[in-house]
Design an enzyme around this catalytic site. Structure first.
Site, PDB file in Angstrom:
ATOM      1  N   GLY A  89      -6.934   3.354  11.659  1.00 47.11           N
ATOM      2  CA  GLY A  89      -7.589   2.099  11.316  1.00 47.11           C
ATOM      3  C   GLY A  89      -7.647   1.770   9.845  1.00 47.11           C
ATOM      4  O   GLY A  89      -8.305   0.803   9.457  1.00 47.11           O
ATOM      5  N   THR A  90      -6.941   2.529   9.013  1.00 49.04           N
ATOM      6  CA  THR A  90      -7.013   2.269   7.570  1.00 49.04           C
ATOM      7  C   THR A  90      -6.460   0.888   7.203  1.00 49.04           C
ATOM      8  O   THR A  90      -7.026   0.191   6.364  1.00 49.04           O
ATOM      9  CB  THR A  90      -6.266   3.347   6.772  1.00 49.04           C
ATOM     10  OG1 THR A  90      -4.954   3.529   7.338  1.00 49.04           O
ATOM     11  CG2 THR A  90      -7.006   4.665   6.799  1.00 49.04           C
ATOM     12  N   GLY A  91      -5.340   0.511   7.822  1.00 50.73           N
ATOM     13  CA  GLY A  91      -4.750  -0.789   7.499  1.00 50.73           C
ATOM     14  C   GLY A  91      -5.646  -1.951   7.902  1.00 50.73           C
ATOM     15  O   GLY A  91      -5.821  -2.905   7.140  1.00 50.73           O
ATOM     16  N   CYS A  92      -6.219  -1.861   9.097  1.00 48.14           N
ATOM     17  CA  CYS A  92      -7.139  -2.899   9.570  1.00 48.14           C
ATOM     18  C   CYS A  92      -8.349  -2.984   8.648  1.00 48.14           C
ATOM     19  O   CYS A  92      -8.803  -4.079   8.285  1.00 48.14           O
ATOM     20  CB  CYS A  92      -7.600  -2.585  10.993  1.00 48.14           C
ATOM     21  SG  CYS A  92      -6.273  -2.356  12.191  1.00 48.14           S
TER      22      CYS A  92
ATOM     23  N   LYS B 274       0.836  -1.200   0.000  1.00 51.74           N
ATOM     24  CA  LYS B 274       0.000   0.000   0.000  1.00 51.74           C
ATOM     25  C   LYS B 274       0.874   1.254   0.000  1.00 51.74           C
ATOM     26  O   LYS B 274       1.823   1.360   0.761  1.00 51.74           O
ATOM     27  CB  LYS B 274      -0.929  -0.018   1.211  1.00 51.74           C
ATOM     28  CG  LYS B 274      -1.879  -1.220   1.223  1.00 51.74           C
ATOM     29  CD  LYS B 274      -2.658  -1.310   2.519  1.00 51.74           C
ATOM     30  CE  LYS B 274      -1.722  -1.560   3.696  1.00 51.74           C
ATOM     31  NZ  LYS B 274      -2.464  -1.781   4.965  1.00 51.74           N
TER      32      LYS B 274
END
Length: 259
Positions: free
Chosen positions: A202-205, A169
């Site tokens: 929390g974008t990765g989760c 990403k």
């Protein structure tokens, strides 16, 4: 199912994962690996759960409800990584998304340095998809990422560890948020506009959970990544300035708006 840590602030961890599953129309179960005292500013305390309890949670869900797909998040220590990997192998969970969570949005560590090799050697080879951001990909691949070719080479190295596919990403780089997907044969790029916001907790989760939801729905890995990219982009677009630090993305933007 999400196998991850708890975020008391609700923006990341299992809380973000379960919100994502619900928003995308799949039933979410959870295995808790650690409890964090966390908000939008910092992680102030971490308590790891015993590995036998972690294994028991996975076993309880698999033997009754069943698992169509799973994702891992915060695993904290090498003993937890190995315990989770053993349960994934024992239960034959093939649709596995590994989010190699290492550092919180606040900058606080969520994976002990000694556990990195366990992630590489025990968990990545079991993954249908690995979803590192640039710093995580640098750590896993053992090289700096500055150029587009660096991203592709990091992806090659992670595939070389045994992963089915990887998406590196690009949110930490300048310019458009471009993610590089590689399945061992072909590269595909997913780009989106960049938003002027600090509300990215929390974008990765959320990304990894959206991909796992896609796999549970029978999508191909590539289509699951496309779903994850679209979902997290819109969740950031509709994010809300909650707290004094990095606010959360809006997982339910399709259904209601913040006042």
């Amino acid at each position: 199912m999400t196998i991850a840590g708890s975020d008391s602030g609700g923006g990341a961890g299992i809380q973000a994962d379960l919100k994502t599953f619900s928003a995308l129309g799949v039933y979410g179960a959870s295995t808790l690996t650690a409890i964090t005292a966390q908000n939008t500013v910092a992680v102030t305390a971490v308590h790891e759960l015993p590995t036998d309890l972690i294994a028991a949670q996975i076993d309880a869900v698999v033997t009754d409800i069943g698992i169509d797909a799973a994702k891992t998040g915060m695993l904290s220590s090498s003993s937890i990584v190995r315990a989770v990997a053993a349960e994934i192998q024992r239960h034959g969970i093939e649709k596995l998304v590994v989010d190699p969570v290492m550092v919180a949005k606040s900058g606080d560590p969520l994976l002990q340095q000694e556990a990195v090799d366990s992630v590489r050697n025990s968990l990545v080879p079991l993954a249908a998809l690995v979803t590192p951001n640039v710093p995580e990909a640098e750590t896993l691949a053992g090289r700096e990422i500055e150029t587009d070719e660096d991203m592709r080479e990091a992806a090659r190295r992670i595939i070389g560890m045994g992963a089915g596919a990887v998406v590196v990403k690009g949110g930490h780089r300048d310019g458009p948020a471009t993610d590089v997907f590689y399945d061992g044969s072909y590269f595909t790029e997913f780009s989106s506009e960049r938003f002027d916001t600090v509300n990215t907790h929390g974008t990765g989760c959320t990304f990894a959970s959206a991909a796992a939801a896609g796999l549970a729905q029978g999508k191909s890995v590539l289509d699951a990544v496309a779903q994850a990219k679209e979902f997290v982009t819109e969740a950031i677009r509709h994010s809300y300035p909650l707290g004094q630090g990095h606010g959360p993305v809006h997982h339910f933007y399709r259904y209601w708006s913040y006042p």
